[in-house]
Each structure stands twice: as structure tokens, then as C-alpha cells.
Design an enzyme around this catalytic site. Structure first.
Site, PDB file in Angstrom:
ATOM      1  N   ALA A   1       1.012  -1.241  -0.084  1.00  0.00           N
ATOM      2  CA  ALA A   1       0.012  -0.091  -0.236  1.00  0.00           C
ATOM      3  C   ALA A   1       0.832   1.101   0.020  1.00  0.00           C
ATOM      4  CB  ALA A   1      -0.880  -0.020   0.981  1.00  0.00           C
TER       5      ALA A   1
ATOM      6  N   THR B   1      -0.109   3.990  -2.251  1.00  0.00           N
ATOM      7  CA  THR B   1      -1.065   4.866  -3.081  1.00  0.00           C
ATOM      8  C   THR B   1      -2.293   5.618  -2.080  1.00  0.00           C
ATOM      9  OG1 THR B   1      -0.862   4.066  -5.257  1.00  0.00           O
ATOM     10  CG2 THR B   1      -2.663   5.834  -4.867  1.00  0.00           C
ATOM     11  N   GLU B   2      -2.378   6.801  -2.303  1.00  0.00           N
ATOM     12  CA  GLU B   2      -3.330   7.540  -1.237  1.00  0.00           C
ATOM     13  C   GLU B   2      -4.417   8.256  -2.021  1.00  0.00           C
ATOM     14  OE1 GLU B   2      -1.017   9.789   1.808  1.00  0.00           O
ATOM     15  OE2 GLU B   2      -0.296   7.791   2.658  1.00  0.00           O
TER      16      GLU B   2
ATOM     17  N   GLU C   1       8.717  -4.220 -10.340  1.00  0.00           N
ATOM     18  CA  GLU C   1       7.341  -4.110 -10.667  1.00  0.00           C
ATOM     19  C   GLU C   1       7.212  -3.440 -11.944  1.00  0.00           C
ATOM     20  OE1 GLU C   1       5.345  -1.487  -7.792  1.00  0.00           O
ATOM     21  OE2 GLU C   1       3.401  -1.821  -8.752  1.00  0.00           O
ATOM     22  N   ARG C   2       7.955  -2.647 -12.331  1.00  0.00           N
ATOM     23  CA  ARG C   2       7.828  -2.085 -13.719  1.00  0.00           C
ATOM     24  C   ARG C   2       8.083  -3.060 -14.952  1.00  0.00           C
ATOM     25  NH1 ARG C   2       9.967   3.745 -11.398  1.00  0.00           N
ATOM     26  NH2 ARG C   2       7.910   4.457 -10.710  1.00  0.00           N
TER      27      ARG C   2
ATOM     28  N   GLN D   1      -4.579  -8.285 -48.061  1.00  0.00           N
ATOM     29  CA  GLN D   1      -3.368  -7.837 -47.449  1.00  0.00           C
ATOM     30  C   GLN D   1      -3.545  -6.768 -46.527  1.00  0.00           C
ATOM     31  OE1 GLN D   1      -1.391  -4.815 -50.537  1.00  0.00           O
ATOM     32  NE2 GLN D   1       0.341  -6.154 -50.443  1.00  0.00           N
TER      33      GLN D   1
ATOM     34  N   GLY E   1     -17.859  -7.764 -34.050  1.00  0.00           N
ATOM     35  CA  GLY E   1     -18.604  -7.652 -32.959  1.00  0.00           C
ATOM     36  C   GLY E   1     -18.381  -8.786 -31.927  1.00  0.00           C
TER      37      GLY E   1
ATOM     38  N   GLY F   1       3.280   3.357 -11.549  1.00  0.00           N
ATOM     39  CA  GLY F   1       3.849   4.709 -12.121  1.00  0.00           C
ATOM     40  C   GLY F   1       3.526   4.794 -13.538  1.00  0.00           C
TER      41      GLY F   1
END
Ligand SMILES: Cc1cc2nc3c(=O)[nH]c(=O)nc-3n(C[C@H](O)[C@H](O)[C@H](O)COP(=O)(O)OP(=O)(O)OC[C@H]3O[C@@H](n4cnc5c(N)ncnc54)[C@H](O)[C@@H]3O)c2cc1C
Length: 379
Positions: free
Chosen positions: A125, A127-128, A242-243, A279, A340, A364
């Protein structure tokens, strides 16, 4: 021959593919509807050694390095899994590394080993509600009171926050926004720590996401990772992994969508001829394949350099942006080629289209990566 193509790694690919085929594919749609993966999946993945890949055996892992973790991520998605599944099942990839790096035996025994054994789930944790990009601006505070910290604040968008048993939490150990950060491991059930509602999202449906609230939560000082005020550096050091994981999820999603679209275009006929005979369609598939492969090659190259200990912060940011751009282009084109059907929940490509959108935001954003790249250019 690419860097990940050794006999051991081919075995790891086969193990991963067999796991996804048997333990994931029959149930993934149900987990997407349920909003989370079962805890038993963690144990199953741990038993065959998959959960611990990239973590040393000395802390309960299965060994291997960053490139092995990348291979597992790649193969999960290419076998029909998803980036959402990676987020849910491998959250420990972001929750544990700071503890492992700290070499704190107490924390390793209490949290790292059980998590790698699949019996605990962890989350990270940072992020805020006030902002995620500005990590130094964190306002959740921890005030020292004897052998404890008293934590107040809140976090949001936390992956596996609903299911987690503990949360590696970034807190400010000076005044709010001072940038003096520490990491505390906060256990579920500690008085004052509440998990808010399960957040509903565009994609990553099988990965639960939570808001967390801390009101006068008493956390033992022993649950601090490393010395006080070293949290910012620890977070930045682990961002590379992580990135690169997110970059891997991006190019692997692109590769999977190229496969799905190619198969579809071979089978689907319009105006009396298979789509793939035209094509325009063949060139579109060729471009999708080229972008996915170029992203894969660059991410592997940067990952090799990270694994070798090179300080390639700028290159990691570029790798994430290159892979996310390739993924965004490919998932959109793949869905369009499906017509579709691509818009229906029954189509695998529909899930990848939704899941892909987070990859340029989490760990990030694309804009923050560009800031890092610009700094690397001396701007
Ligand atoms: C599904 C999901 C899972 C997540 N999992 C986790 C998790 O497990 N743990 C965790 O801590 N966080 C997690 N996050 C949070 C994620 O890391 C943040 O959303 C992300 O870092 C961006 O922060 P923010 O949302 O506060 O956006 P903000 O920082 O408010 O940014 C908003 C916009 O402004 C742009 N921006 C910001 N600053 C600048 C600047 N200086 N120049 C130009 N543009 C700028 C950003 O790029 C973005 O486009 C998750 C998010 C989601 C949606």
C-alpha cells in the site's frame, strides 16, 4: 535464442503452461465474475514451486532470478491467463521484496515464508486518495509511541487488499508530505485497521482492489522494514522489478492477442474469403506482431541488465512505456479484427482489451515514466 531460453527455463515454461491449463483456464471466468481468485490457488501454485520463483530458497522461495519471474509472467498470459490473474496471484512480488532485502529474520519468518508457501496473502500500500504519483507526498503518518507506531491515514487502489492478511504500508515517519518514509507491515485484524469496499473496475476483475483506513492503529516497531526513514529508497529500488513485471504483462498480452487475432483471421471469412487472405489484414497482423516482438526484445534486454545489477532506471521506464504502447495498439487492433464478437464477454480478446488499460497507470504512469526518461536525458 533469447536470454530466457535455457533447458531449465523451457521446463519452467512447461510447468507454468500446465498449471494454467489445469488450475486456471477452467475457472478464470468464474473468478472474473466473483471478483477474486481463491486462496487455494496460492497453495496450489506454491506446492509446485511457481509462487516462489524469483525468491531465494533461504527465505522459502524456489530460487531463480528476475528473468525467471519474467518468464513465468509471460507464460501465464500466453497460455490464456491474464494480467489480472498475475496481479491477484503474484501480489507478493510487490509485497515481499523489501522484507527480503532487509534480511530481517523475524519479518521473513512471520510473513515471507508463509506467503511463499501460499498460506498467507500480502499486499503493498503506497497510493493514497490524495495522490499516487507523488510518492514523497505520502500523508499516512506513523508516530512513535514506545515499542509501537501509531498509524493514521488511508490508502486506495490496493491490489489484493480485500484478501490480504498483511499489508506492507508506506507511512510518513515525520510530518505529512515530508518525504521521510518508512515501511510497516500491518496485519489484518489490528484494531483501527479497516478494509473498505471492494472497488469495481474496468478490468482486472479477478483481482480484488481495496481502500484501507488506519485510525490510531498500533503497529509494533519490530514490523518496520529496515531503519526508519529509509522507506522511500526501498520503494524506489523495488520499482524496477514491478515496472518490468508490468512491461512483461504488456508485451505478453500483446503476443497473446496477436495469436488470438491471427487464428480468428484464418478462420473467419468475409465476402467469400478468409480475412487473413486480404493484404490489409495481413499487414495489420504483421504490424501487431512486430510491435509485440520489439517490445519483448527490449524488455528482456533491460531485464538482463537489471539482473546484472546495472543502474538502468531510465531504461526500465522506457521499457514500460514501449511495452504499454505496443500492448495498447495490439489489443485495440485485435478486438477490431474480431468484429462484433470482440466486444462480447465470451471473447478472450475482450478481457485483454479491458485488462490492458491499467498497465500504463499502475506502478508509475506513462507520464511519470516520461519524467524519469527526461531526467535521464539531462532535461
Ligand atoms: C487496478 C489498480 C491496482 C493498483 N494497485 C496498487 C497497489 O497494489 N498498491 C498501490 O500502492 N497502488 C496501486 N494502484 C495505484 C496506482 O499505482 C496509481 O493509480 C498510480 O500510481 C497513479 O496515481 P494516481 O491514481 O493517484 O494518479 P495521480 O498521481 O493523481 O495522476 C493523475 C494523472 O496526472 C498525471 N500526472 C501526475 N503527475 C504528473 C506530472 N508531474 N506531470 C505530468 N503528468 C502528471 C498522471 O500520469 C495521471 O495521468 C493501483 C491502481 C489501480 C487502478
Amino acid at each position: 535464442m533469447t536470454v530466457v531460453d535455457t533447458p531449465e527455463r523451457r521446463q519452467l515454461r512447461e510447468l507454468t503452461r500446465a498449471f494454467v491449463t489445469k488450475e486456471v483456464l477452467p475457472y478464470l471466468d468464474d473468478w472474473e465474475r466473483a471478483g477474486g481468485v481463491p486462496r487455494s490457488l496460492h497453495e496450489t501454485a506454491a506446492k509446485i514451486g511457481l509462487l516462489g520463483i524469483g525468491f531465494p530458497e533461504s527465505v522459502g522461495g524456489s530460487g531463480g532470478d528476475l528473468l525467471d519471474s519474467i518468464l513465468v509472467t509471460e507464460e501465464v498470459i500466453r497460455s490464456g491467463g491474464s494480467s489480472g490473474l498475475i496481479a491477484a496471484l503474484f501480489t507478493h512480488g510487490i509485497a515481499l521484496p523489501h522484507m527480503v532485502a532487509s534480511r530481517d529474520d523475524g519479518l521473513i519468518d512471520r510473513y515471507v515464508r508463509p506467503t511463499l508457501a501460499g498460506t498467507m496473502i500480502g499486499a503493498l500500500a503506497i497510493t493514497e486518495p490524495d495522490g499516487g504519483s507523488d510518492v514523497a507526498g505520502i500523508r499516512t503518518c506513523a508516530r512513535r509511541d514506545g515499542d509501537h507506531y501509531v498509524v493514521n491515514g488511508s490508502k486506495t487502489y490496493i491490489t489484493s487488499g480485500v484478501r490480504s492478511d498483511f499489508v506492507t504500508t508506506a507511512v510518513c515517519t515525520d510530518f505529512p508530505g515530508s518525504g521521510a518514509l518508512s515501511l510497516l507491515v500491518i496485519e489484518k485484524g489490528t484494531p483501527g485497521f479497516t478494509v473498505g469496499r471492494r472497488l469495481e473496475k474496468l478490468g482486472w476483475h479477478c483481482s480484488d482492489t481495496a481502500e484501507l483506513s488506519f485510525v490510531d492503529v498500533r503497529v509494533p516497531v519490530a514490523n518496520r522494514i529496515g531503519p526508519e526513514d529509509t522507506g522511500f529508497l526501498a520503494i524506489m529500488q523495488q520499482f524496477a522489478t514491478e515496472r518490468l513485471s508490468l512491461a512483461t504483462q504488456a508485451y505478453a498480452t500483446a503476443q497473446r492477442c496477436v495469436e488470438l487475432a491471427t487464428r480468428w483471421c484464418r478462420d473467419r471469412s468475409t465476402f467469400g474469403r478468409p480475412l487473413a487472405s486480404r493484404q490489409l489484414v495481413r499487414h495489420r497482423l504483421a504490424e501487431m506482431h512486430t510491435r509485440a516482438e520489439a517490445a519483448r526484445a527490449y524488455v528482456h534486454d533491460v531485464a538482463e541488465r537489471v539482473a546484472a545489477g546495472e543502474p538502468v532506471v531510465t531504461e526500465v521506464a522506457m521499457a514500460k512505456n514501449v511495452a504499454v504502447a505496443a500492448c495498447d495498439f495490439v489489443v485495440d487492433a485485435a478486438l477490431q479484427l474480431h468484429g462484433g464478437f470482440g466486444y462480447l464477454r465470451d471473447a478472450e480478446v475482450e478481457r485483454h482489451y479491458r485488462d490492458a488499460r491499467i498497465l500504463g497507470i499502475g506502478g508509475g504512469t506513462t507520464e511519470i515514466m516520461n519524467e524519469i526518461i527526461a531526467k535521464g536525458m539531462g532535461l
